[in-house]
Structures are given as structure tokens and as C-alpha cells.
Scaffold this motif. Sequence first.
Motif, PDB file in Angstrom:
ATOM      1  N   SER A   1      -3.816   6.773   0.701  1.00  0.00           N
ATOM      2  CA  SER A   1      -3.153   5.573   0.199  1.00  0.00           C
ATOM      3  C   SER A   1      -3.709   5.248  -1.172  1.00  0.00           C
ATOM      4  O   SER A   1      -4.841   5.580  -1.498  1.00  0.00           O
ATOM      5  CB  SER A   1      -3.322   4.396   1.152  1.00  0.00           C
ATOM      6  N   THR A   2      -2.873   4.614  -1.969  1.00  0.00           N
ATOM      7  CA  THR A   2      -3.216   4.311  -3.349  1.00  0.00           C
ATOM      8  C   THR A   2      -3.993   3.017  -3.497  1.00  0.00           C
ATOM      9  O   THR A   2      -4.449   2.709  -4.580  1.00  0.00           O
ATOM     10  CB  THR A   2      -1.938   4.189  -4.185  1.00  0.00           C
ATOM     11  N   GLY A   3      -4.093   2.244  -2.440  1.00  0.00           N
ATOM     12  CA  GLY A   3      -4.646   0.901  -2.551  1.00  0.00           C
ATOM     13  C   GLY A   3      -3.501  -0.076  -2.754  1.00  0.00           C
ATOM     14  O   GLY A   3      -2.339   0.294  -2.724  1.00  0.00           O
TER      15      GLY A   3
ATOM     16  N   THR B   1       5.868  10.046  -2.120  1.00  0.00           N
ATOM     17  CA  THR B   1       5.262   8.722  -2.258  1.00  0.00           C
ATOM     18  C   THR B   1       6.126   7.761  -1.451  1.00  0.00           C
ATOM     19  O   THR B   1       7.347   7.743  -1.602  1.00  0.00           O
ATOM     20  CB  THR B   1       5.208   8.288  -3.734  1.00  0.00           C
ATOM     21  N   TRP B   2       5.477   6.974  -0.586  1.00  0.00           N
ATOM     22  CA  TRP B   2       6.202   6.107   0.327  1.00  0.00           C
ATOM     23  C   TRP B   2       5.353   4.909   0.695  1.00  0.00           C
ATOM     24  O   TRP B   2       4.167   4.855   0.410  1.00  0.00           O
ATOM     25  CB  TRP B   2       6.622   6.889   1.572  1.00  0.00           C
TER      26      TRP B   2
ATOM     27  N   ILE C   1       0.873  -1.170   0.000  1.00  0.00           N
ATOM     28  CA  ILE C   1       0.000   0.000   0.000  1.00  0.00           C
ATOM     29  C   ILE C   1       0.905   1.213   0.000  1.00  0.00           C
ATOM     30  O   ILE C   1       1.690   1.418   0.927  1.00  0.00           O
ATOM     31  CB  ILE C   1      -0.941   0.000   1.213  1.00  0.00           C
ATOM     32  N   LEU C   2       0.822   1.979  -1.063  1.00  0.00           N
ATOM     33  CA  LEU C   2       1.618   3.195  -1.158  1.00  0.00           C
ATOM     34  C   LEU C   2       0.829   4.358  -0.595  1.00  0.00           C
ATOM     35  O   LEU C   2      -0.381   4.435  -0.750  1.00  0.00           O
ATOM     36  CB  LEU C   2       1.981   3.471  -2.614  1.00  0.00           C
ATOM     37  N   HIS C   3       1.539   5.259   0.056  1.00  0.00           N
ATOM     38  CA  HIS C   3       0.939   6.487   0.582  1.00  0.00           C
ATOM     39  C   HIS C   3       1.473   7.661  -0.222  1.00  0.00           C
ATOM     40  O   HIS C   3       2.629   7.656  -0.643  1.00  0.00           O
ATOM     41  CB  HIS C   3       1.336   6.695   2.055  1.00  0.00           C
ATOM     42  N   ILE C   4       0.636   8.644  -0.397  1.00  0.00           N
ATOM     43  CA  ILE C   4       1.046   9.900  -1.000  1.00  0.00           C
ATOM     44  C   ILE C   4       0.720  10.981   0.013  1.00  0.00           C
ATOM     45  O   ILE C   4      -0.433  11.155   0.398  1.00  0.00           O
ATOM     46  CB  ILE C   4       0.350  10.154  -2.340  1.00  0.00           C
ATOM     47  N   THR C   5       1.755  11.657   0.471  1.00  0.00           N
ATOM     48  CA  THR C   5       1.609  12.714   1.463  1.00  0.00           C
ATOM     49  C   THR C   5       2.019  14.011   0.798  1.00  0.00           C
ATOM     50  O   THR C   5       3.049  14.074   0.129  1.00  0.00           O
ATOM     51  CB  THR C   5       2.496  12.428   2.685  1.00  0.00           C
ATOM     52  N   SER C   6       1.192  15.048   0.980  1.00  0.00           N
ATOM     53  CA  SER C   6       1.507  16.317   0.337  1.00  0.00           C
ATOM     54  C   SER C   6       1.323  17.487   1.286  1.00  0.00           C
ATOM     55  O   SER C   6       0.535  17.434   2.224  1.00  0.00           O
ATOM     56  CB  SER C   6       0.653  16.513  -0.914  1.00  0.00           C
TER      57      SER C   6
END
Length: 142
Positions: free
Chosen positions: A116-118, A19-20, A7-12
Amino acid sequence: MTARRVILHITSTEDGEATWQIVGRKVQMESFTDYRSQATAYRLRMDGSTVDIPNGTPGMVFFGEDEERPDLPLVREWVPKHFGLWDAVQAAYWDAVNPLDEPRISSLDHLAYDYSTGAWQASEIREMPATAGPSARRGGER
């Protein structure tokens, strides 16, 4: 061999996007976009050297190589001027592994978002063109 699904996370934040993913008990960094940079995209290798990606989205940094990715403390050391984004990634990590009634990311002194990207394969993200995703719609300086 079956590809590992993560599961990738995108934090902005106002200044950038990271992306982590969570691997074990650590944050493993995939990429970062500096919204205010028009610098040539590049890959930051594990030894700290860089390789330009001339056709990539300006301001975008890809981390590591092959299956190796740096953890958050190393990225903080490499790119210290984005401390607000790294604080947001750390808060989002703790929100994912040990949620509280009030998300930690919402208590930061600056606006930050995480989603999260799924369940995608990390290789699917790594193979996407550098112009894909929300960061491609923003300009950004290394």
C-alpha cells in the motif's frame, strides 16, 4: 470540501502492475501497466471507449474518468488476458479486509506482490505524470 483520503494498493506480477483502492466492499481500479507492451498509453472509460495518452508510459492504462472507476469484475472482463494479475488483486483485497495467518497472495500459483502507498489523495495519484512510479522503469502490449 475536504478531499477523500484513501489507501492505494499496488499489486504486481511478472506481467503487470495494478493500482487500486478499497471503496466500501469493492475494489476500485485506478490504473494498470502491461510490462510487455509498447502500445500507446490510454484511458479506458466507463463505457468501454478509449482515449490515447501519447506522452504516457507505453503499456499503461488508466481507468474511468472524473471520480468514476471500474470495479475488479469489470476490469477482468475488459482485460481478460491478465487473469493472473486480477487474481492477485483479488487475493490482496481479501488479505486487506479479512487477513489470515498465511496471506492469500502468497498461495497463488504465480509470484505476486502487493503493497500500500499510505494515505494519499486519489487525486494526487491521478495527477502524477504517467512516467512516475515503478511501472515507468519497465517496458511492456495492449
